[in-house]
Write an enzyme that holds these catalytic residues in place. Structure first.
Site, PDB file in Angstrom:
ATOM      1  CD  GLU A  69      -3.047   0.026  -0.240  1.00 28.31           C
ATOM      2  OE1 GLU A  69      -3.227   1.250  -0.245  1.00 28.31           O
ATOM      3  OE2 GLU A  69      -3.453  -0.714  -1.155  1.00 28.31           O
ATOM      4  CG  HIS A  71       5.761   0.178  -3.164  1.00 26.79           C
ATOM      5  ND1 HIS A  71       5.794  -1.031  -2.517  1.00 26.79           N
ATOM      6  CD2 HIS A  71       7.051   0.619  -3.204  1.00 26.79           C
ATOM      7  CE1 HIS A  71       7.033  -1.317  -2.174  1.00 26.79           C
ATOM      8  NE2 HIS A  71       7.823  -0.337  -2.562  1.00 26.79           N
ATOM      9  CD  GLN A 187      15.620   5.468  -1.228  1.00 24.64           C
ATOM     10  OE1 GLN A 187      16.343   4.495  -1.308  1.00 24.64           O
ATOM     11  NE2 GLN A 187      14.325   5.398  -1.469  1.00 24.64           N
ATOM     12  CG  MET A 218       2.443  -0.743   5.056  1.00 21.49           C
ATOM     13  SD  MET A 218       1.230  -0.941   3.769  1.00 21.49           S
ATOM     14  CE  MET A 218      -0.230  -1.081   4.785  1.00 21.49           C
ATOM     15  NE  ARG A 221      15.772  -5.116   3.161  1.00 25.04           N
ATOM     16  CZ  ARG A 221      16.191  -4.109   2.391  1.00 25.04           C
ATOM     17  NH1 ARG A 221      15.642  -2.918   2.519  1.00 25.04           N
ATOM     18  NH2 ARG A 221      17.147  -4.287   1.504  1.00 25.04           N
TER      19      ARG A 221
HETATM   20  O1  PAF Z   1      13.367   2.829  -2.141  1.00 21.70           O
HETATM   21  C1  PAF Z   1      13.588   1.949  -2.989  1.00 21.70           C
HETATM   22  O2  PAF Z   1      12.784   1.076  -3.237  1.00 21.70           O
HETATM   23  C2  PAF Z   1      14.920   1.961  -3.724  1.00 21.70           C
HETATM   24  O3  PAF Z   1      15.954   2.346  -2.897  1.00 21.70           O
HETATM   25  C3  PAF Z   1      14.893   2.799  -5.014  1.00 21.70           C
HETATM   26  C4  PAF Z   1      14.664   4.267  -4.723  1.00 21.70           C
HETATM   27  C5  PAF Z   1      13.810   2.288  -5.936  1.00 21.70           C
HETATM   28  C6  PAF Z   1      16.226   2.685  -5.736  1.00 21.70           C
HETATM   29  O4  PAF Z   1      16.510   1.367  -6.067  1.00 21.70           O
END
Ligand code: PAF
Length: 322
Positions: A69, A71, A187, A218, A221
């Protein structure tokens, strides 16, 4: 939250004007047409050249697949912001360290495609590793300062891999907008820094973390967790919330705020803390006290599974930097 504003953002409706009819974008109303799958860089570029010739706004959602969810919330935002939505599904080997979970990282492309089809996604870019890193590949992107601490310290080559693959995706797809989840807070900061430093013409958008009912963030992993570990993992968000409550009750000292989360996490015997840190949300520098806004970052290991999460700390009534 939007990183920077650009001229091509959706215009506001002017008052008095009859609002233009908008296309309904909710998943249930979307006609379920097959998602176009593209595996080759050259084909992706060709497709997008045609798309851009029709002046369509392209929004990219980079993922490593095994979609949940969280994503899908990025995908829905992508549909709201643009007219062509590209989702990349690529488990990027370069962002995994030698003893990490690359081989067992969960993958199920059929399931992912079904979900994306229901969301009305236009195209999925799903290259293999040889397509992204062909023989003699030797170019990498290093973002230096914001990668030094936290996950960057525990996973030394991780952000180099992320920055490299995201730069390559941006180069191939040239999206107007790219959307990432705030769960991977460091990130997001790394990608924003990189986009700014390299003057990339892309708007980087961060979306709030989507949580399970019990608060666990969520993550693909989470699939690794046993029922007992899954239960223990709920302590992460409880710890973050306790810190936020302490802030709301007047505590400003970063060490105290971190300590209350640490104490709770330590109650779970199978949970090993990697870091708990209060830092500036833009520079990621540790701060001694929260004056206006901060972010509390946490990484733990539950068994072999590394989980990260964070919470924004905002002093009510204090004026933010933006
Ligand atoms: O967050 C993620 O799923 C990954 O680190 C990404 C940004 C797709 C890069 O591979």
């Amino acid at each position: 939250m939007v990183a920077k504003k650009r001229g091509n953002q959706a215009k506001k409706a002017s008052p008095g004007k009859k609002p233009a009819k908008t296309r309904k974008k909710s998943a249930s109303k979307v006609p379920s047409r097959p998602v176009k799958q593209i595996r080759k860089v050259r084909e992706m570029k060709k497709y997008l050249k045609e798309v851009r010739s029709r002046r369509r706004k392209v929004v990219l959602v980079p993922t490593m697949g095994y979609l949940h969810e969280g994503h899908l919330s990025l995908v829905r935002e992508a549909r709201r912001l643009g007219s062509v939505v590209v989702v990349s599904l690529f488990v990027n080997p370069v962002q995994f360290g030698p003893n990490e979970d690359l081989d067992r990282y969960p993958r199920d492309i059929r399931r992912d495609l079904r979900k994306l089809r229901r969301e009305g996604v236009d195209v999925v870019f799903c290259p293999d590793a040889a397509e992204m890193y062909p023989e003699r590949y030797q170019t990498y992107v290093d973002v230096t300062e914001v990668t030094r601490d936290y996950c960057g310290a525990s996973r030394p080559s991780h952000f180099r891999g992320v920055a490299t693959v995201v730069t390559k995706l941006f180069t191939i797809i040239q999206p107007d907008v790219a959307i990432f989840g705030e769960k991977d807070f460091q990130q997001l900061v790394v990608i924003r820094r990189m986009a700014q430093d390299l003057a990339l013409d892309v708007l980087v958008v961060g979306m709030p973390t989507v949580r399970e009912e019990d608060g666990l963030a969520m993550s693909s992993r989470n699939a690794y967790l046993s029922p007992a570990q899954r239960q223990q993992a709920t302590t992460i968000y409880r710890g973050l919330r306790k810190a936020k409550q302490l802030l709301d009750s007047g505590e400003r000292d970063a060490a105290e705020l971190a300590a209350i989360a640490v104490d709770l996490l330590r109650e779970e015997h199978d949970l090993v803390i990697d870091y708990v840190a209060v830092c500036d949300p833009e520079t990621l520098e540790r701060i001694p006290e929260v004056e206006k806004e901060a972010v509390l970052l946490v990484a733990v290991k539950v068994g072999d599974t590394r989980l990260i999460d964070n919470i924004r700390l905002e002093v009510k009534g204090a004026r933010g930097r933006r």
